[in-house]
Design a protein around this motif. Sequence first.
Motif, PDB file in Angstrom:
ATOM      1  N   VAL A  95       0.847  -1.196   0.000  1.00  0.00           N
ATOM      2  CA  VAL A  95       0.000   0.000   0.000  1.00  0.00           C
ATOM      3  C   VAL A  95       0.880   1.242   0.000  1.00  0.00           C
ATOM      4  O   VAL A  95       2.057   1.194   0.355  1.00  0.00           O
ATOM      5  CB  VAL A  95      -0.937   0.025   1.215  1.00  0.00           C
ATOM      6  CG1 VAL A  95      -1.930  -1.119   1.171  1.00  0.00           C
ATOM      7  CG2 VAL A  95      -0.129  -0.011   2.519  1.00  0.00           C
ATOM      8  N   VAL A  96       0.237   2.323  -0.395  1.00  0.00           N
ATOM      9  CA  VAL A  96       0.861   3.628  -0.280  1.00  0.00           C
ATOM     10  C   VAL A  96      -0.156   4.538   0.418  1.00  0.00           C
ATOM     11  O   VAL A  96      -1.340   4.517   0.123  1.00  0.00           O
ATOM     12  CB  VAL A  96       1.259   4.183  -1.674  1.00  0.00           C
ATOM     13  CG1 VAL A  96       0.053   4.295  -2.595  1.00  0.00           C
ATOM     14  CG2 VAL A  96       1.931   5.550  -1.530  1.00  0.00           C
ATOM     15  N   MET A  97       0.312   5.311   1.388  1.00  0.00           N
ATOM     16  CA  MET A  97      -0.571   6.132   2.191  1.00  0.00           C
ATOM     17  C   MET A  97      -0.898   7.450   1.497  1.00  0.00           C
ATOM     18  O   MET A  97      -0.016   8.082   0.923  1.00  0.00           O
ATOM     19  CB  MET A  97       0.073   6.428   3.556  1.00  0.00           C
ATOM     20  CG  MET A  97      -0.057   5.262   4.545  1.00  0.00           C
ATOM     21  SD  MET A  97       0.962   3.831   4.083  1.00  0.00           S
ATOM     22  CE  MET A  97       2.578   4.450   4.557  1.00  0.00           C
ATOM     23  N   ALA A  98      -2.185   7.813   1.545  1.00  0.00           N
ATOM     24  CA  ALA A  98      -2.612   9.077   0.959  1.00  0.00           C
ATOM     25  C   ALA A  98      -2.050  10.214   1.807  1.00  0.00           C
ATOM     26  O   ALA A  98      -1.982  10.143   3.030  1.00  0.00           O
ATOM     27  CB  ALA A  98      -4.131   9.152   0.903  1.00  0.00           C
ATOM     28  N   GLN A  99      -1.658  11.273   1.124  1.00  0.00           N
ATOM     29  CA  GLN A  99      -1.097  12.442   1.835  1.00  0.00           C
ATOM     30  C   GLN A  99      -2.224  13.272   2.446  1.00  0.00           C
ATOM     31  O   GLN A  99      -3.278  13.411   1.891  1.00  0.00           O
ATOM     32  CB  GLN A  99      -0.287  13.300   0.848  1.00  0.00           C
ATOM     33  CG  GLN A  99       0.887  12.540   0.260  1.00  0.00           C
ATOM     34  CD  GLN A  99       1.906  12.097   1.299  1.00  0.00           C
ATOM     35  OE1 GLN A  99       2.144  12.833   2.265  1.00  0.00           O
ATOM     36  NE2 GLN A  99       2.513  10.931   1.125  1.00  0.00           N
TER      37      GLN A  99
END
Length: 355
Positions: free
Chosen positions: A351-355
């Motif tokens: 996953v990549v975290m939303a800013q």
Amino acid sequence: MSRRWIGLAVLLLVLVGLATMLMSLRSGRATGEPRVTGPEEQRTLVETAWVQVAPIAETVTAVGSLDANESILIRPEVAGLITRIHFQEGQSVETGTLLLELDDSEFQAQAAQAAAQERIARLTYERLKRLGINQTTIVPAQQLDEAWSLLQAAEANRLLYQMRLKKTKIRAPFAGTVGLRRVSPGDYVQPGQDVVNLEDLRTLKIDFKVPETYLSRLALGQHVTLSTDAYPDRTFSGEVYAVDPRVEATNRAVHVRARMQNEDGRLRPGLFATAALLLASRNEALLVPEDVVVYQLNKTFAYRVVNGSVHLTEITLGQRAHGRVQVVSGLQQADMVVRAGHHKLKDGARVVMAQ
């Protein structure tokens, strides 16, 4: 001869194709075109939250109706004509305040007659008693006893009519607020007829029921927070002062009664209210947003983020309050969990975290 040339031609075409592919790959790397990544390197965009430590109250919620601390309907004990009403509807009165009067002329006459009969009986008894003491006349003991009995009956009769006379003046048995009267001056009322209600509004009570599983955790003095639709932006505080010793067999619930001060008179008997009974309070509880929780097969989980990957972790939930839920087990302080994007995830996904 033709077959040999055909074979050479096919070989030449294959060599030309390989050379073309090789040149294409080199050209793509030189111009910086993106590489096609494998499935193991694909990342899903998610929103995350941290597991936080904060105080939380463990409560059980129930509904009930408010009642006045004391509430009665004023009713006369004797029949009579109403001569005067001394109160105004909605008026606050103290204990013993005269509320209304009934016509007492008949009772006055009866009380006077009973008092006169008592005086005659007393004179008769005392005269016979003196004669016996002075020995001027022989007074039989039976005659003296009969005179004494008549005196006692006359005295009791006088007290009876005095009590009836007293009941023609109806007074407030406790301090409170009178409601709307149901009679007018000149009405003839019967014993037990409704006249007006009297409510003690300075203290209110609420009865509610909690499941029997909480019986061992109930105690006198526990704090209760009340909320009503009449005052949606305000809460009221009270405390438990009575717990029914019997568990209701029909719904397996325990009857609890709490009371609260109502000095400003905002609350009124009959209001529907929600009561939150404080069972315990924790100063350091693990809390996460409610949308972190994933429900699967009657169990609760959360996606915990570790080094860019998610791990589906089973958790045990506790109390809920203001959009957050307590995590009893499964997570630790400062763990990162996914709060949006669950439907696109599976255990171990990158996953990549939303800013």
